[in-house]
Structures are given as C-alpha cells and as structure tokens.
Design a protein around this motif. Structure first.
Motif, PDB file in Angstrom:
ATOM      1  N   LEU A  20       0.826  -1.193   0.000  1.00 22.53           N
ATOM      2  CA  LEU A  20       0.000   0.000   0.000  1.00 22.53           C
ATOM      3  C   LEU A  20       0.863   1.246   0.000  1.00 22.53           C
ATOM      4  O   LEU A  20       2.020   1.210   0.419  1.00 22.53           O
ATOM      5  CB  LEU A  20      -0.965   0.013   1.192  1.00 22.53           C
ATOM      6  CG  LEU A  20      -0.360   0.073   2.589  1.00 22.53           C
ATOM      7  CD1 LEU A  20      -0.691   1.406   3.231  1.00 22.53           C
ATOM      8  CD2 LEU A  20      -0.917  -1.041   3.418  1.00 22.53           C
ATOM      9  N   GLU A  21       0.296   2.305  -0.507  1.00 21.19           N
ATOM     10  CA  GLU A  21       0.923   3.628  -0.467  1.00 21.19           C
ATOM     11  C   GLU A  21       0.271   4.403   0.674  1.00 21.19           C
ATOM     12  O   GLU A  21      -0.930   4.605   0.678  1.00 21.19           O
ATOM     13  CB  GLU A  21       0.713   4.373  -1.788  1.00 21.19           C
ATOM     14  CG  GLU A  21       1.492   3.828  -2.949  1.00 21.19           C
ATOM     15  CD  GLU A  21       2.983   4.095  -2.845  1.00 21.19           C
ATOM     16  OE1 GLU A  21       3.370   5.120  -2.252  1.00 21.19           O
ATOM     17  OE2 GLU A  21       3.743   3.270  -3.351  1.00 21.19           O
ATOM     18  N   SER A  22       1.066   4.806   1.633  1.00 24.92           N
ATOM     19  CA  SER A  22       0.535   5.490   2.799  1.00 24.92           C
ATOM     20  C   SER A  22       1.020   6.932   2.832  1.00 24.92           C
ATOM     21  O   SER A  22       2.155   7.221   2.451  1.00 24.92           O
ATOM     22  CB  SER A  22       0.974   4.769   4.076  1.00 24.92           C
ATOM     23  OG  SER A  22       0.513   5.459   5.217  1.00 24.92           O
ATOM     24  N   ASP A  75      -4.210   3.927   3.684  1.00 25.54           N
ATOM     25  CA  ASP A  75      -3.510   4.231   2.440  1.00 25.54           C
ATOM     26  C   ASP A  75      -3.890   5.615   1.939  1.00 25.54           C
ATOM     27  O   ASP A  75      -4.699   6.317   2.553  1.00 25.54           O
ATOM     28  CB  ASP A  75      -3.730   3.143   1.386  1.00 25.54           C
ATOM     29  CG  ASP A  75      -5.116   3.147   0.784  1.00 25.54           C
ATOM     30  OD1 ASP A  75      -5.961   3.973   1.181  1.00 25.54           O
ATOM     31  OD2 ASP A  75      -5.365   2.303  -0.090  1.00 25.54           O
ATOM     32  N   GLU A  76      -3.303   6.019   0.808  1.00 27.18           N
ATOM     33  CA  GLU A  76      -3.523   7.367   0.279  1.00 27.18           C
ATOM     34  C   GLU A  76      -4.957   7.607  -0.172  1.00 27.18           C
ATOM     35  O   GLU A  76      -5.391   8.741  -0.275  1.00 27.18           O
ATOM     36  CB  GLU A  76      -2.568   7.627  -0.890  1.00 27.18           C
ATOM     37  CG  GLU A  76      -1.141   7.805  -0.453  1.00 27.18           C
ATOM     38  CD  GLU A  76      -0.220   8.136  -1.609  1.00 27.18           C
ATOM     39  OE1 GLU A  76      -0.565   7.864  -2.770  1.00 27.18           O
ATOM     40  OE2 GLU A  76       0.863   8.672  -1.325  1.00 27.18           O
ATOM     41  N   ARG A  77      -5.710   6.569  -0.445  1.00 28.26           N
ATOM     42  CA  ARG A  77      -7.103   6.709  -0.878  1.00 28.26           C
ATOM     43  C   ARG A  77      -8.081   6.667   0.290  1.00 28.26           C
ATOM     44  O   ARG A  77      -9.285   6.672   0.085  1.00 28.26           O
ATOM     45  CB  ARG A  77      -7.446   5.612  -1.871  1.00 28.26           C
ATOM     46  CG  ARG A  77      -6.648   5.720  -3.140  1.00 28.26           C
ATOM     47  CD  ARG A  77      -7.008   4.648  -4.092  1.00 28.26           C
ATOM     48  NE  ARG A  77      -6.194   4.760  -5.288  1.00 28.26           N
ATOM     49  CZ  ARG A  77      -6.174   3.873  -6.241  1.00 28.26           C
ATOM     50  NH1 ARG A  77      -6.924   2.789  -6.153  1.00 28.26           N
ATOM     51  NH2 ARG A  77      -5.409   4.048  -7.293  1.00 28.26           N
ATOM     52  N   GLY A  78      -7.565   6.570   1.497  1.00 30.55           N
ATOM     53  CA  GLY A  78      -8.424   6.571   2.669  1.00 30.55           C
ATOM     54  C   GLY A  78      -8.879   5.195   3.120  1.00 30.55           C
ATOM     55  O   GLY A  78      -9.659   5.083   4.056  1.00 30.55           O
ATOM     56  N   ARG A  79      -8.419   4.136   2.442  1.00 31.61           N
ATOM     57  CA  ARG A  79      -8.798   2.781   2.848  1.00 31.61           C
ATOM     58  C   ARG A  79      -7.948   2.352   4.033  1.00 31.61           C
ATOM     59  O   ARG A  79      -6.758   2.625   4.091  1.00 31.61           O
ATOM     60  CB  ARG A  79      -8.597   1.799   1.690  1.00 31.61           C
ATOM     61  CG  ARG A  79      -9.516   2.091   0.526  1.00 31.61           C
ATOM     62  CD  ARG A  79      -9.275   1.134  -0.588  1.00 31.61           C
ATOM     63  NE  ARG A  79      -7.929   1.414  -1.132  1.00 31.61           N
ATOM     64  CZ  ARG A  79      -7.479   0.914  -2.268  1.00 31.61           C
ATOM     65  NH1 ARG A  79      -8.207   0.076  -2.954  1.00 31.61           N
ATOM     66  NH2 ARG A  79      -6.275   1.238  -2.696  1.00 31.61           N
ATOM     67  N   LYS A  80      -8.580   1.689   4.979  1.00 24.47           N
ATOM     68  CA  LYS A  80      -7.888   1.226   6.176  1.00 24.47           C
ATOM     69  C   LYS A  80      -7.522  -0.245   6.001  1.00 24.47           C
ATOM     70  O   LYS A  80      -8.353  -1.055   5.607  1.00 24.47           O
ATOM     71  CB  LYS A  80      -8.770   1.405   7.407  1.00 24.47           C
ATOM     72  CG  LYS A  80      -8.052   1.125   8.715  1.00 24.47           C
ATOM     73  CD  LYS A  80      -8.918   1.417   9.901  1.00 24.47           C
ATOM     74  CE  LYS A  80      -8.761   2.872  10.228  1.00 24.47           C
ATOM     75  NZ  LYS A  80      -9.290   3.202  11.559  1.00 24.47           N
ATOM     76  N   ARG A 124       5.365  10.163  -8.532  1.00 25.44           N
ATOM     77  CA  ARG A 124       4.726   9.777  -9.791  1.00 25.44           C
ATOM     78  C   ARG A 124       5.167  10.729 -10.898  1.00 25.44           C
ATOM     79  O   ARG A 124       5.058  11.938 -10.766  1.00 25.44           O
ATOM     80  CB  ARG A 124       3.211   9.798  -9.647  1.00 25.44           C
ATOM     81  CG  ARG A 124       2.732   8.789  -8.660  1.00 25.44           C
ATOM     82  CD  ARG A 124       1.228   8.797  -8.616  1.00 25.44           C
ATOM     83  NE  ARG A 124       0.772   7.901  -7.591  1.00 25.44           N
ATOM     84  CZ  ARG A 124       0.230   6.727  -7.831  1.00 25.44           C
ATOM     85  NH1 ARG A 124       0.089   6.318  -9.064  1.00 25.44           N
ATOM     86  NH2 ARG A 124      -0.161   5.961  -6.848  1.00 25.44           N
TER      87      ARG A 124
END
Length: 75
Positions: A16-18, A44-49, A68
């Motif tokens: 994951l990207e955090s 992560d960067e998309r807000g997923r835990k 990126r």
C-alpha cells in the motif's frame, strides 16, 4: 510511503501507499508487536484502512516515498 506487509500463512504480501511518515508507520508497527494493540492499522492514500492481526505479521518493509512521473519524459 510504500509499505509492504508480509502475513503468515498468506501467499501474497500486502502493498500500500501510505501518506504517513516512516516514523509514524514504525511506531504503529512497534506498538502492535509489543502487544499494545491487537491489530496493525494503516491507512492508504485513498483513505482505505488496512487491518492485520499483530500475531500474524511476518515482516513490514517501509520504502521510500514514491514520486509519480507524468508525460513523455518518464520513458
């Protein structure tokens, strides 16, 4: 920050990207391994835990922040 988590008895690692800093991630992992919490919890960067039981952690690899690149210069 790229984080790779190895889980015991799982064929694949979790990647994951955090947005958290390396120090924050290391602190959370250390607390989980010390028994202060039953779960390793990262966002992560998309807000997923992502939740991993602390007793199932095989390893945690903390990488460098990824940049990126966009455009034709990335080839």
């Amino acid at each position: 920050m790229e984080v790779k988590i190895g889980v015991q008895h799982a064929p694949r690692e979790i990647v994951l990207e955090s947005g958290q800093s390396a120090d924050d991630i290391e602190r959370v992992v250390a607390e989980a391994l010390a028994g202060k919490s039953q779960l390793l919890s990262l966002v992560d960067e998309r807000g997923r835990k992502v939740l991993v039981p602390a007793d199932r952690l095989a390893y945690v690899e903390i990488g460098e922040p990824t940049v990126r690149k966009v455009g034709f210069g990335t080839l």
